[in-house]
Structures are given as C-alpha cells and as structure tokens.
Design a protein around this motif. Sequence first.
Motif, short mmCIF file in Angstrom:
data_model
loop_
_atom_site.label_atom_id
_atom_site.label_comp_id
_atom_site.label_asym_id
_atom_site.label_seq_id
_atom_site.Cartn_x
_atom_site.Cartn_y
_atom_site.Cartn_z
N TYR A 1 -10.50 -2.76 6.04
CA TYR A 1 -10.04 -1.66 6.89
C TYR A 1 -8.71 -2.02 7.55
N ARG A 2 -8.55 -3.30 7.91
CA ARG A 2 -7.28 -3.71 8.54
C ARG A 2 -6.12 -3.55 7.56
N ILE A 3 -6.37 -3.92 6.30
CA ILE A 3 -5.32 -3.78 5.28
C ILE A 3 -5.01 -2.29 5.08
N GLU A 4 -6.06 -1.46 5.08
CA GLU A 4 -5.85 -0.02 4.88
C GLU A 4 -5.05 0.58 6.05
N GLU A 5 -5.41 0.16 7.27
CA GLU A 5 -4.65 0.63 8.44
C GLU A 5 -3.20 0.20 8.32
N LEU A 6 -3.03 -1.03 7.87
CA LEU A 6 -1.69 -1.58 7.71
C LEU A 6 -0.89 -0.77 6.69
N MET A 7 -1.52 -0.45 5.57
CA MET A 7 -0.84 0.36 4.55
C MET A 7 -0.37 1.69 5.15
N THR A 8 -1.25 2.30 5.94
CA THR A 8 -0.91 3.60 6.53
C THR A 8 0.27 3.46 7.49
N GLU A 9 0.31 2.32 8.22
CA GLU A 9 1.45 2.07 9.11
C GLU A 9 2.72 1.84 8.29
N LEU A 10 2.58 1.03 7.24
CA LEU A 10 3.75 0.62 6.46
C LEU A 10 4.42 1.79 5.75
N LYS A 11 3.66 2.82 5.46
CA LYS A 11 4.28 3.91 4.70
C LYS A 11 5.31 4.68 5.53
N ASN A 12 5.35 4.42 6.83
CA ASN A 12 6.44 5.00 7.62
C ASN A 12 7.79 4.46 7.17
N ASP A 13 7.78 3.23 6.63
CA ASP A 13 9.03 2.58 6.24
C ASP A 13 9.12 2.24 4.75
N TYR A 14 7.98 2.16 4.10
CA TYR A 14 7.99 1.69 2.71
C TYR A 14 7.27 2.67 1.80
N THR A 15 7.67 2.57 0.52
CA THR A 15 6.97 3.32 -0.52
C THR A 15 5.94 2.38 -1.14
N ILE A 16 4.71 2.84 -1.21
CA ILE A 16 3.64 1.94 -1.66
C ILE A 16 2.96 2.52 -2.90
N VAL A 17 2.78 1.66 -3.90
CA VAL A 17 1.95 2.04 -5.05
C VAL A 17 0.74 1.11 -5.05
N LEU A 18 -0.42 1.71 -5.04
CA LEU A 18 -1.67 0.96 -4.87
C LEU A 18 -2.55 1.13 -6.10
N VAL A 19 -2.93 0.01 -6.69
CA VAL A 19 -3.95 0.06 -7.74
C VAL A 19 -5.27 -0.33 -7.10
N THR A 20 -6.28 0.48 -7.29
CA THR A 20 -7.57 0.14 -6.68
C THR A 20 -8.73 0.64 -7.53
N HIS A 21 -9.80 -0.15 -7.52
CA HIS A 21 -11.05 0.31 -8.13
C HIS A 21 -11.91 1.04 -7.11
N ASN A 22 -11.50 0.90 -5.86
CA ASN A 22 -12.28 1.48 -4.78
C ASN A 22 -11.79 2.91 -4.52
N MET A 23 -12.54 3.86 -5.04
CA MET A 23 -12.08 5.25 -4.94
C MET A 23 -12.07 5.76 -3.51
N GLN A 24 -13.02 5.26 -2.72
CA GLN A 24 -13.02 5.67 -1.31
C GLN A 24 -11.75 5.17 -0.62
N GLN A 25 -11.30 3.98 -1.03
CA GLN A 25 -10.06 3.46 -0.47
C GLN A 25 -8.88 4.35 -0.87
N ALA A 26 -8.83 4.70 -2.14
CA ALA A 26 -7.75 5.59 -2.60
C ALA A 26 -7.80 6.89 -1.81
N ALA A 27 -9.01 7.42 -1.62
CA ALA A 27 -9.16 8.69 -0.90
C ALA A 27 -8.76 8.54 0.57
N ARG A 28 -9.07 7.38 1.14
CA ARG A 28 -8.77 7.19 2.57
C ARG A 28 -7.28 7.03 2.83
#
Lengths: 289, 233
Positions: free
Chosen positions: A222-249
């Motif tokens: 969850y901390r990494i996910e929160e971090l990703m959400t923060e980082l997208k204010n400044d960065y473009t992120i491409v995420l590969v994940t098997h965790n569909m709930q994570q992709a959805a979140r």
Amino acid sequence: MIKLENMEFNGQQQAQTKTMAAAAVPTPDVAVRSQKREETVRAEAKDVNFFYGDFQALKNINIHVFDRRITALIGPSGCGKSTFLRTLNRMNDLIEGARVEGSITIDGQDVNAPGVDAADLRKRVGMVFQRPNPFPMSIFDNIAYGPRIHGEKNKKALGEIVERSLRQAALWDEVKDVQKRSALALSGGQQQRLCIARVLAVEPEVVLMDEPASALDPNSTYRIEELMTELKNDYTIVLVTHNMQQAARVSDYTGFFLRGEMKEFGATDKIFTTPEQKETEDYIRGRFG
Amino acid sequence: MALTRVHFDEELTDLRSKILLMGTATEEMVRDAVAALVSQNRKQAESIITRDDAVDAMQLDIETQCLRLLACQQPMASDLRMIGAALNIITDIERIGDHAVDISKVAQRIGEEMFYKPLVDIPRLGELAQAMLHDALEAFVHRDLARVDKVITDDDAVDDLYSEMRRDLRRMMQEDPGCVVQASHLLFVAHYLERICDHCTNIVERVAYAETGRHKKALHTPGGESGPNLRAA
C-alpha cells in the motif's frame, strides 16, 4: 483523434509527437478516474513487433503512454507485458537474439534510432524491478550512485539530490539519520522505496515498474501504491502487475495483453467495469482457463 | 474457456436465488394486498403487514452477502455490475413490499364499508403490477433483455391506466362529495400500484446495465446500441 475505447490508434495514425514538446491529445470519450481531461502523449509504440530468436513475443503493439499518468499493463504470464515494458528503455538489448521492429518514441524521439545511447535512454526511462536490488553500499551512496555516474561531483548538490529523492520516495523520515548505514539493513519495503528513490535521483521522464510490490507485504504494498499516486504528479509511470486490484487502485489507463497482443486499452475505470472485449472480461473476472 | 472460480460462481447463483425468493415473496404480497382490498378481508390484510418483516430481513441478508462478496472476492466487470445491480434491486423490491403494506393498510381502513362502485381498474392495475414484477424478476434471474424491454413497454400502459383512474376518481369525488374519503383511499392505492411498476422499471434498468454495461437510458440515445456486446460473457 484518439479513440481509446475502441483502440483505433493504429499504425495508420499520424504520430502525435514529433518534437520534444509533447502534443496534447483530447480523450473526449473516456472518463479517467471520473474526470474527462486532455492528455499529453509522453511515449508511443507504433506497430511494435518483438522477437526472441524465432519466437515472436509481441505482435503489432500500438499504445500511447500519457504524461503524468499511471498506465498499467496486465495479462497472464508470458503475455508479453514485461517484454513490452523493457522495449521502452531497451533493456531487451541485453538478451541475445532479441530483435525489435516498429517505432518506440519517448517525447517523439525514437529510442532505437542510431546514435541513441542506451545508458542515456535508461537515465530518461528509469526502471524498478520486482525484487528490491539495493547496491551493497550505504543508503546515501545508493541514491548518489546515478548522479555521480552522470558527472555530479559536488557534495552539497549530491546531498540535496539524495534528500529530494528520498523525500519523493517517502523514505526520508525513516532514514535521514542513518544515511551512512548499509542499504541492505533496510526492510524489503524500505529497500524497494530506496530503489525508487535511486531511479528518481537521475530525474527520469518515465518510470517503468515491473511488479514493484509483488515481493512485499500488504502494508509495504500500500505504501508503494500511495507513492506511485504521489509520483504521478511529476512522473509518467508504466506499471506491469499481476495484481489486478493494484492496477484498478492506482492506474489511470490499463492495457490488457494476451499472447503477445494488446487486446484492449482504455481508462482503468472502464476496463474494470465495462471492458469491450470478451477476453478482457474473462481475464479480469478470473474466468480464464 | 474453463471456469476457474467455481466457488464464486456458486455464490453468485445463490445470490440470484435469494433475490428471486425475496422478489417472489413480495410478488405474493402485492397479489394478496390487492385481493384483501377487493374482498375486504381484514385478516388477510393484517397478514401482509407481518410478512413484510420477512422481506426486510431478506434484504439485510442479501445486502450482507453482496458486501461480503465485494470484500472477499473482488469482483470485476460483469460480476461487479451484477452485484451492484443486486444491491439496487433489493432496495426496489423492499419498497415494493412497503407499498403492498400501504395497500393492506388502506384495505384495513376501508374495512367492510361498501364500495361506491365495483372495483375494476384497481384489480387490473394490481395484475399488471404483479406481472411486471414477475417479468422483472425473470429478467434478472435469466439475464433476459427481451423481458427488460417488455417491462419498460408495459410501464407505459400502466401510466395510461393510472391517469385514467385518477381522472375517474376525481370525477367521482366531484359528483358525490360523500365518497371523497373512500375515493381518496383508492387514489392512494392506484398511486402505490403505479409506484410498484416504477420500481419494476428500475429493476430491469439495473438488469440491462448488469448485462450490457450500458445504462438503459443510454441505449435509447443515438449510437447507444453499438455498445459492448458482453451478453455472451
């Protein structure tokens, strides 16, 4: 005009970005996180095919990666999503017999063009891996490693970069007093945030994340996910994940890969509630045999 | 394609069964409420009020099951839409039950007082409401979009009949002020039945969304029919 809902952004489409200044792309039919907005293309793949020797791992991939958005790539194992991710910063160059066709551009520049230095490209397109891989050195030196390689010698400047990166990676408060300590002494979740800070230290334009939380416990995830959400204010992120709930979140856009093809791409809200393709529907409902 | 979530599928089937059970119980309440009014049977009317408690309990049980499935199974796409629809549908069914109770209370108030004129339209409207609820439940259980359209079409006929009844009852009250109390009771009954039909329309609109991913109203807009074809999913 990009019609995200029915994937009509194929090879015949004019490239949206030919210069460093990225083009504005309206997405009128797609509500991203319930808000309609104009998007800017940061990276683009056009008619990309990829081969491991005789085996074709990617078939005719066309995708836009939008600026300061999180784009998630999902699909079953072996579908090509990680292979595609690695084409964006040419990590596949390291694999013998690997061959790519088509065009992959970052800010309009073809990453495979002659004269493009892979090391420079990987500075612009950073990568975070599944397992945290801190260097066996201090926390400070881990973060300072990249800037030093790229010529930064000034101690004060390095200190500022390290602090900024650790703050951006939400790790500063935990390690500010122990920066000389070995990075290997950190917990798994902290190590992964350290690796993210290490990527951010060289100020990339795009950050690729290949299952960045799959080796972490739920709290660290969850901390990494929160971090990703923060980082997208400044960065473009491409995420590969098997965790569909994570992709959805966390993601704004989602691409579904299957057997080397991108079957569907669209706003995450839409992909997870009303996908267009039956194969996407079956996969995200967990009805994939 | 092989199924890989057998247990979850069984849970969804169970959810549909429970909603059908709740709907059927409510359908019988509507039928009996109108019958109690027409036959002026206070005892029957009284029993409907008691049966409403059972329907309310079913609603809570189904709601709990929906929330548990959302929390534990993380449903996506059509599964998610189905559970979302279920949560709305049980609210509509519960309100239909409340209207059956409302009609029963009117039946109790009128008691054995002689009707000013034989009841013709109210039983007719009651049959229509009951049939619409039946069709709405069938549409949900069998994922039947043809029945969705039928219910929406039938609602137009109900609206026409309701308007006609209101006109008749108003005229009756103007012509004979002595019947105002009874006629206003019957006006309420007509209104409750019309509302029941509206709830049936809500139910089928939810069914349409669960099955197609498009809201029914959007299907009537130009180009709306070209939405995703997920019926085979």
